[in-house]
Write a protein that holds these residues in place. Structure first.
Motif, mmCIF file in Angstrom:
data_model
loop_
_atom_site.group_PDB
_atom_site.id
_atom_site.type_symbol
_atom_site.label_atom_id
_atom_site.label_comp_id
_atom_site.label_asym_id
_atom_site.label_seq_id
_atom_site.Cartn_x
_atom_site.Cartn_y
_atom_site.Cartn_z
ATOM 1 N N ALA A 40 0.819 -1.210 0.000
ATOM 2 C CA ALA A 40 0.000 0.000 0.000
ATOM 3 C C ALA A 40 0.853 1.260 0.000
ATOM 4 C CB ALA A 40 -0.936 0.005 1.204
ATOM 5 N N PHE A 43 1.103 2.950 -3.452
ATOM 6 C CA PHE A 43 -0.021 3.809 -3.810
ATOM 7 C C PHE A 43 -0.094 5.036 -2.915
ATOM 8 C CE2 PHE A 43 -1.296 -0.231 -5.681
ATOM 9 C CZ PHE A 43 -1.752 0.182 -6.926
ATOM 10 N N ASN A 119 -9.010 -5.725 -3.525
ATOM 11 C CA ASN A 119 -8.464 -4.494 -2.981
ATOM 12 C C ASN A 119 -7.354 -3.914 -3.841
ATOM 13 O OD1 ASN A 119 -10.237 -5.157 -0.976
ATOM 14 N ND2 ASN A 119 -8.798 -4.913 0.707
ATOM 15 N N SER A 120 -6.568 -4.775 -4.457
ATOM 16 C CA SER A 120 -5.494 -4.293 -5.320
ATOM 17 C C SER A 120 -6.058 -3.528 -6.510
ATOM 18 C CB SER A 120 -4.643 -5.472 -5.814
ATOM 19 O OG SER A 120 -3.995 -6.116 -4.736
ATOM 20 N N ALA A 123 -7.465 -0.211 -5.493
ATOM 21 C CA ALA A 123 -6.381 0.761 -5.318
ATOM 22 C C ALA A 123 -5.939 1.322 -6.672
ATOM 23 C CB ALA A 123 -5.194 0.112 -4.603
ATOM 24 N N ASN A 126 -8.575 3.751 -7.665
ATOM 25 C CA ASN A 126 -8.422 4.944 -6.835
ATOM 26 C C ASN A 126 -7.334 5.864 -7.397
ATOM 27 O OD1 ASN A 126 -8.857 6.592 -4.510
ATOM 28 N ND2 ASN A 126 -7.064 5.669 -3.539
ATOM 29 N N SER A 127 -6.216 5.284 -7.808
ATOM 30 C CA SER A 127 -5.126 6.086 -8.366
ATOM 31 C C SER A 127 -5.525 6.719 -9.696
ATOM 32 C CB SER A 127 -3.870 5.227 -8.546
ATOM 33 O OG SER A 127 -4.078 4.218 -9.521
ATOM 34 N N ASN A 195 -6.880 4.288 0.361
ATOM 35 C CA ASN A 195 -5.732 3.377 0.446
ATOM 36 C C ASN A 195 -5.616 2.749 1.829
ATOM 37 O OD1 ASN A 195 -4.781 3.662 -2.216
ATOM 38 N ND2 ASN A 195 -3.652 5.519 -1.703
ATOM 39 N N LEU A 198 -8.252 0.097 2.290
ATOM 40 C CA LEU A 198 -8.000 -1.108 1.500
ATOM 41 C C LEU A 198 -6.909 -1.994 2.112
ATOM 42 C CD1 LEU A 198 -8.184 0.452 -2.079
ATOM 43 C CD2 LEU A 198 -9.844 -1.094 -1.025
ATOM 44 N N CYS A 199 -5.935 -1.355 2.775
ATOM 45 C CA CYS A 199 -4.849 -2.153 3.361
ATOM 46 C C CYS A 199 -5.096 -2.487 4.822
ATOM 47 C CB CYS A 199 -3.506 -1.436 3.209
ATOM 48 S SG CYS A 199 -3.313 0.026 4.251
#
Length: 242
Positions: A40, A43, A119-120, A123, A126-127, A195, A198-199
């Motif tokens: 994480a 990101f 989740n990956s 992410a 999200n980016s 982030n 998610l982690c």
């Protein structure tokens, strides 16, 4: 003794079954062993990197397009303000997409292959949303016709400011409560919050992550509207008839 055993068996069989169900805590739904806290960090740091790189690359191009000579040509044409802004945004999106893909490919190399797990990929999404925000913000700033030096300064101040205040250099749970409250007005806060969710650095559910996405989308829409308004403030040049 035989009757006692038979009676015990019968009583055991006649007992009502107890339905034991495990209720999952909604705040633990975001756990994913494929998206660790260590990964994480890539990101998390991407916030500063995307701001610095995208604004430094896209800014000079937009400044050139908003030059006086280029502006007069556009104002004398039949191109409407909304059409011009849309074309600029789409062109910027293509450039940003290329830059973003390079970052994501680098992240995949660090990850050791293709991203796996929900989740990956969230992410990654999200980016991408945040990259679009940076592009829209850069387009808005370029309407003020700053110099390349000023654009670079804005990129550094914005990048470092958001990274320090929003959790780019540390998890948000390490920031003070007052800082977290104030920085909610910044899109970087919601990027980093997603982030952290998610982690597992912050407790929350999938709906909380989508809220973070929606808030960032709201910032994109806000600066799109501001860009259209700012661009429409320039009166169209009148062509003299001979």
């Amino acid at each position: 003794m035989g009757d006692d055993i038979a009676t015990a068996i019968k009583k055991s069989a006649d007992r009502e079954e107890v339905d034991v169900s495990v209720v999952q805590d909604p705040e633990e739904e975001m756990y994913d062993e494929n998206f660790t806290t260590k990964f994480a960090w890539f990101f998390r740091l991407l916030l500063y990197i995307m701001i610095a790189v995208i604004m430094s690359m896209l800014g000079p191009i937009l400044i050139t397009m908003n030059g006086e000579e280029q502006r007069k040509r556009i104002e004398c044409s039949r191109t409407t303000v909304s059409s011009y802004v849309t074309q600029v945004f789409m062109g910027s999106a293509v450039l940003v997409l290329a830059v973003w893909l390079v970052f994501i490919a680098g992240g995949a190399a660090m990850y050791g292959g293709m991203y796996t797990g929900q989740n990956s990929w969230l992410a990654v999404l999200n980016s991408f949303i945040f990259a679009l925000f940076v592009a829209m913000f850069t387009i808005f700033i370029s309407t003020f016709k700053p110099s390349s030096t000023v654009m670079s300064m804005v990129a550094q101040v914005m990048g470092l400011g958001m990274a320090f205040l929003c959790g780019g250099f540390m998890p948000q749970n390490m920031l003070g409560e007052g800082v977290r409250t104030v920085t909610k007005i910044l899109p970087g806060f919601w990027y980093e919050r997603a982030n952290d969710l998610l982690c597992g650095d912050q407790k929350g559910s999938l709906s909380d992550v989508w809220i973070c996405f929606a808030v960032q989308g709201g910032f994109i829409l806000l600066f799109l509207i501001l860009t259209i308004i700012k661009s429409s403030m320039h009166p169209k040049a009148k062509v003299k008839k001979k």
